[in-house]
Write a protein that holds these residues in place. Structure first.
Motif, mmCIF file in Angstrom:
data_model
loop_
_atom_site.group_PDB
_atom_site.id
_atom_site.type_symbol
_atom_site.label_atom_id
_atom_site.label_comp_id
_atom_site.label_asym_id
_atom_site.label_seq_id
_atom_site.Cartn_x
_atom_site.Cartn_y
_atom_site.Cartn_z
ATOM 1 N N LEU A 246 -26.571 39.734 -11.730
ATOM 2 C CA LEU A 246 -27.878 38.285 -12.434
ATOM 3 C C LEU A 246 -26.790 37.172 -11.760
ATOM 4 O O LEU A 246 -28.311 36.150 -11.910
ATOM 5 C CB LEU A 246 -27.433 38.721 -14.109
ATOM 6 N N LEU A 247 -26.122 36.597 -11.588
ATOM 7 C CA LEU A 247 -25.277 35.435 -11.337
ATOM 8 C C LEU A 247 -26.165 35.340 -9.705
ATOM 9 O O LEU A 247 -26.823 34.403 -8.852
ATOM 10 C CB LEU A 247 -23.651 35.694 -10.909
ATOM 11 N N GLY A 248 -26.314 36.224 -8.876
ATOM 12 C CA GLY A 248 -26.455 36.511 -7.984
ATOM 13 C C GLY A 248 -28.389 36.300 -7.669
ATOM 14 O O GLY A 248 -28.811 35.408 -6.458
ATOM 15 N N HIS A 249 -29.042 36.643 -8.466
ATOM 16 C CA HIS A 249 -30.210 35.708 -8.343
ATOM 17 C C HIS A 249 -30.478 34.043 -9.661
ATOM 18 O O HIS A 249 -31.396 34.060 -10.305
ATOM 19 C CB HIS A 249 -31.379 37.234 -9.798
ATOM 20 N N GLY A 250 -29.385 34.043 -9.839
ATOM 21 C CA GLY A 250 -29.896 32.189 -10.488
ATOM 22 C C GLY A 250 -29.551 33.058 -12.066
ATOM 23 O O GLY A 250 -29.766 31.453 -12.772
ATOM 24 N N VAL A 251 -29.805 34.071 -12.811
ATOM 25 C CA VAL A 251 -29.567 33.677 -14.072
ATOM 26 C C VAL A 251 -28.502 33.310 -14.730
ATOM 27 O O VAL A 251 -27.755 33.856 -14.108
ATOM 28 C CB VAL A 251 -29.892 35.446 -14.222
ATOM 29 N N LEU A 252 -28.210 32.939 -15.119
ATOM 30 C CA LEU A 252 -27.167 32.862 -16.932
ATOM 31 C C LEU A 252 -27.044 34.033 -17.684
ATOM 32 O O LEU A 252 -27.280 34.543 -18.562
ATOM 33 C CB LEU A 252 -27.185 31.154 -17.079
ATOM 34 N N ALA A 253 -25.444 34.615 -17.167
ATOM 35 C CA ALA A 253 -24.683 35.345 -17.952
ATOM 36 C C ALA A 253 -24.325 34.965 -19.183
ATOM 37 O O ALA A 253 -22.728 34.398 -19.051
ATOM 38 C CB ALA A 253 -24.008 36.308 -17.103
ATOM 39 N N LEU B 122 -36.854 38.023 -14.773
ATOM 40 C CA LEU B 122 -36.288 37.057 -14.929
ATOM 41 C C LEU B 122 -36.125 36.268 -14.070
ATOM 42 O O LEU B 122 -36.881 36.420 -12.146
ATOM 43 C CB LEU B 122 -34.387 37.222 -14.825
ATOM 44 N N ASP B 123 -36.346 35.070 -14.366
ATOM 45 C CA ASP B 123 -36.304 33.653 -13.678
ATOM 46 C C ASP B 123 -34.977 32.668 -13.679
ATOM 47 O O ASP B 123 -33.642 33.287 -14.212
ATOM 48 C CB ASP B 123 -37.394 32.385 -13.659
ATOM 49 N N VAL B 124 -34.759 32.386 -11.963
ATOM 50 C CA VAL B 124 -33.396 31.552 -12.082
ATOM 51 C C VAL B 124 -33.645 30.413 -13.428
ATOM 52 O O VAL B 124 -34.062 29.857 -14.098
ATOM 53 C CB VAL B 124 -33.920 30.553 -10.923
ATOM 54 N N ASP C 205 -39.108 38.255 -28.131
ATOM 55 C CA ASP C 205 -40.180 39.272 -26.770
ATOM 56 C C ASP C 205 -39.663 39.345 -26.050
ATOM 57 O O ASP C 205 -39.581 39.074 -25.040
ATOM 58 C CB ASP C 205 -41.442 37.614 -26.093
ATOM 59 N N ALA C 206 -37.746 39.458 -26.598
ATOM 60 C CA ALA C 206 -37.187 39.821 -24.815
ATOM 61 C C ALA C 206 -37.138 41.422 -24.608
ATOM 62 O O ALA C 206 -37.858 42.006 -25.097
ATOM 63 C CB ALA C 206 -35.733 39.482 -25.486
ATOM 64 N N TRP C 207 -36.444 41.425 -23.291
ATOM 65 C CA TRP C 207 -35.737 43.245 -22.839
ATOM 66 C C TRP C 207 -34.665 43.302 -23.133
ATOM 67 O O TRP C 207 -33.419 42.449 -23.803
ATOM 68 C CB TRP C 207 -36.410 42.853 -21.578
ATOM 69 N N GLN D 289 -26.189 32.147 -31.092
ATOM 70 C CA GLN D 289 -25.007 30.973 -29.877
ATOM 71 C C GLN D 289 -26.512 30.934 -28.324
ATOM 72 O O GLN D 289 -26.688 29.959 -27.836
ATOM 73 C CB GLN D 289 -24.268 31.781 -29.197
ATOM 74 N N TRP D 290 -26.841 32.201 -28.301
ATOM 75 C CA TRP D 290 -28.389 31.763 -27.111
ATOM 76 C C TRP D 290 -29.340 32.223 -27.545
ATOM 77 O O TRP D 290 -30.480 33.273 -27.121
ATOM 78 C CB TRP D 290 -27.404 32.532 -25.860
ATOM 79 N N PRO D 291 -29.786 31.140 -28.789
ATOM 80 C CA PRO D 291 -30.811 31.304 -28.691
ATOM 81 C C PRO D 291 -31.974 32.130 -27.502
ATOM 82 O O PRO D 291 -33.501 32.400 -27.987
ATOM 83 C CB PRO D 291 -31.686 30.837 -29.816
ATOM 84 N N GLY D 292 -31.813 31.443 -26.822
ATOM 85 C CA GLY D 292 -33.548 31.603 -25.946
ATOM 86 C C GLY D 292 -32.895 32.335 -24.659
ATOM 87 O O GLY D 292 -33.837 32.659 -24.032
ATOM 88 N N ALA D 293 -31.885 33.216 -24.952
ATOM 89 C CA ALA D 293 -31.945 35.026 -23.703
ATOM 90 C C ALA D 293 -33.402 35.568 -23.989
ATOM 91 O O ALA D 293 -33.795 35.860 -25.238
ATOM 92 C CB ALA D 293 -30.594 34.907 -24.489
ATOM 93 N N ARG D 294 -33.635 36.103 -23.194
ATOM 94 C CA ARG D 294 -34.841 36.415 -22.110
ATOM 95 C C ARG D 294 -34.316 38.042 -22.278
ATOM 96 O O ARG D 294 -35.113 38.812 -22.627
ATOM 97 C CB ARG D 294 -35.237 36.455 -21.110
#
Length: 486
Positions: A228-235, A208-210, A290-292, A253-258
């Motif tokens: 997740l939040l500690g890595h700048g990721v949006l939970a 994951l990226d920030v 193409d998500a995990w 709701q979150w179509p861009g989720a990875r």
């Protein structure tokens, strides 16, 4: 209505980097909420209007608001805008202090996780969740296995070792997963780590990226969100139903989720088991986007029906190539071992091994070797059989004792899996007061609201696995008496 505070456009560093500008808008909004300039229930201005008042782009404001939403400071109401959440102005946990000055932005993110997750470090007592039975652990057997190592073996284990783990342990884990959870994997896919929390951390750092979005269960485990939040990721919180995480709602709701992080065998903390159709939908979502998918199987070994009734792991299903399986021995054996593992696709093994090496090089060699023998010689299987019987008996004691001491006010529904039970109250009700009173009386009773982001589900979690029948009955008297007084 512009938010009080300095205009970030005029105070941003001269290089004007987008990340710094976003961070400043986020910090100003958060400060306004924490200091009461934006009280609970306040509606935030529309993003276009807000951006124009600050002199920044709309995307900058949206990024800041989305991060605040992921952290629980604000909540979106469909068709009605974004509001400061009711819990945002609550005082921080006792003893919590602001992060020290001088930390990097990532350091601040990590330090601030204390506001969302405080891992316990005191002796467990009823009804704290997540505590296994340790008094009857076969320590003598473990010590005997350790002493049987030859001098040459001890010397070899005292050297720097493979960061992915002891080969014999990885082989033992792979065989155990096939026999107990239906997972077919090579030993080379098993990466040994220091418990499931480090496994989640490795996944977040490597995949994951920030600013990336991850679907998480709501209510769910705060340790996952904190990582997740500690890595700048949006939970991104996704609601649950009787089949587990609503992947259809989350995807819409979150179509861009990875990524999606789930506990499908025994959802934490509600206890529901994800059905086959929902599991297949989740796997299809991962393939399409193409998500995990991260499967946290924290207590999947504690299913109390016969072997034919036990639900296999999500990772065992066809089409699970995008699933990373996280396992831990903290529940099956005891948390003092600090050993867990991640099963990853072959192409990712080297990256995960190097990330482990950068973090803490490798797990202790002697401990890994003893655990490998403990599994291979059948001791883990025997121990788990004993614990399943013991935990079932303790669960029955808890159900009966709480119903009796509360005069029937607290009727727990038995479960065929897990190490705790949930008593669910009316949505939106106060579940903190009873928990505080119980703690004053010496009983640990976690409120369900502590694990929620946007969910209004309320109730109490009661762990039973690690406590004697006498301890369970004594704690039930306290909670039952308090329930009668409500």
């Amino acid at each position: 209505m512009p938010v009080a505070g300095a205009n970030p456009k005029t105070t941003a560093p001269r290089d004007g980097r987008l990340g710094q500008l976003r961070q400043q808008v986020y910090e100003q909004l958060r400060s306004a909420i924490e200091q009461g300039r934006l009280p609970a229930g306040t509606r935030l201005p529309p993003s276009r209007e807000h951006a124009a008042s600050l002199g920044v782009s709309r995307n900058t404001v949206l990024w800041a608001v989305q991060r605040l939403q992921a952290e629980g400071y604000v909540e979106a109401r469909v068709g009605d805008g974004t509001y400061v959440s009711q819990a945002a102005g609550a005082p921080p946990p006792q003893g919590l202090v602001a992060p020290p000055r001088g930390l990097s932005r990532r350091g601040q993110l990590i330090a601030e996780t204390a506001a969302r997750w405080r891992p316990p470090h005191v002796a467990a007592r009823a009804f704290r969740i997540g505590a296994p039975e340790v008094d009857t652990f076969p320590f003598a057997l473990w010590d005997r296995l350790a002493r049987q190592a030859r001098p040459g073996q001890r010397s070899a284990r005292a050297q720097y070792l493979d960061p992915a783990g002891d080969p014999e342990l990885r082989q033992a884990v792979a065989l155990w997963l096939w026999a107990s959870r239906g997972i077919r994997c090579d030993a080379a896919q098993v990466v040994v780590c220091s418990g499931s929390q480090q496994g989640i951390d490795l996944i977040a750092r490597l995949l994951l990226d920030v600013g990336d979005e991850v679907l998480v269960e709501d209510p769910g485990y705060p340790g996952i969100r904190a990582s997740l939040l500690g890595h700048g990721v949006l939970a991104r919180p996704v609601a649950l139903d009787a089949q587990g995480l609503r992947i259809d709602e989350g995807a819409a709701q979150w179509p861009g989720a990875r990524m999606a992080v789930v506990t499908p065998t025994h959802q934490f903390p509600t206890g529901v088991c994800m059905g086959l159709a929902r599991r297949q939908a989740l796997l299809q979502w991962a393939r399409t986007h193409d998500a995990w998918v991260v499967e946290d199987d924290y207590d999947g070994e504690f299913q109390y029906g016969g072997a034919a009734q036990r639900v296999p792991a999500l990772c065992s299903l066809p089409g699970s190539e995008r699933v990373l399986y996280v396992g831990t021995f903290s529940k099956t054996l005891h948390p003092g071992l600090r050993l867990g593992f991640v099963v990853v696709p072959p192409a990712l093994v080297e990256a995960f091994a190097m990330a482990r090496a950068i973090t803490d090089r490798h797990a202790p060699g002697d401990t890994q070797a003893v655990l490998a023998r403990f599994i291979a010689e059948g001791h883990l299987l025997r121990h788990l059989r004993q614990m399943r019987e013991l935990y079932q008996a303790r669960q029955r004691v808890l159900v009966d004792a709480l119903a009796d001491t509360s005069g029937g006010a607290l009727q727990l529904a038995p479960s065929d899996r897990g190490m705790h039970l949930l008593y669910e109250a009316a949505p939106g009700s106060d579940d903190e007061t009873l928990s505080r009173k119980a703690l004053t009386a010496g009983v640990m009773l976690a409120p369900l609201s502590r694990y929620a982001m946007q969910s209004t589900r309320r109730g109490w979690l009661l762990g039973y696995a690690g406590y004697s029948e006498a301890e369970i009955v004594a704690a039930a008297r306290v909670v039952g008496g308090l329930a009668r007084m409500r």
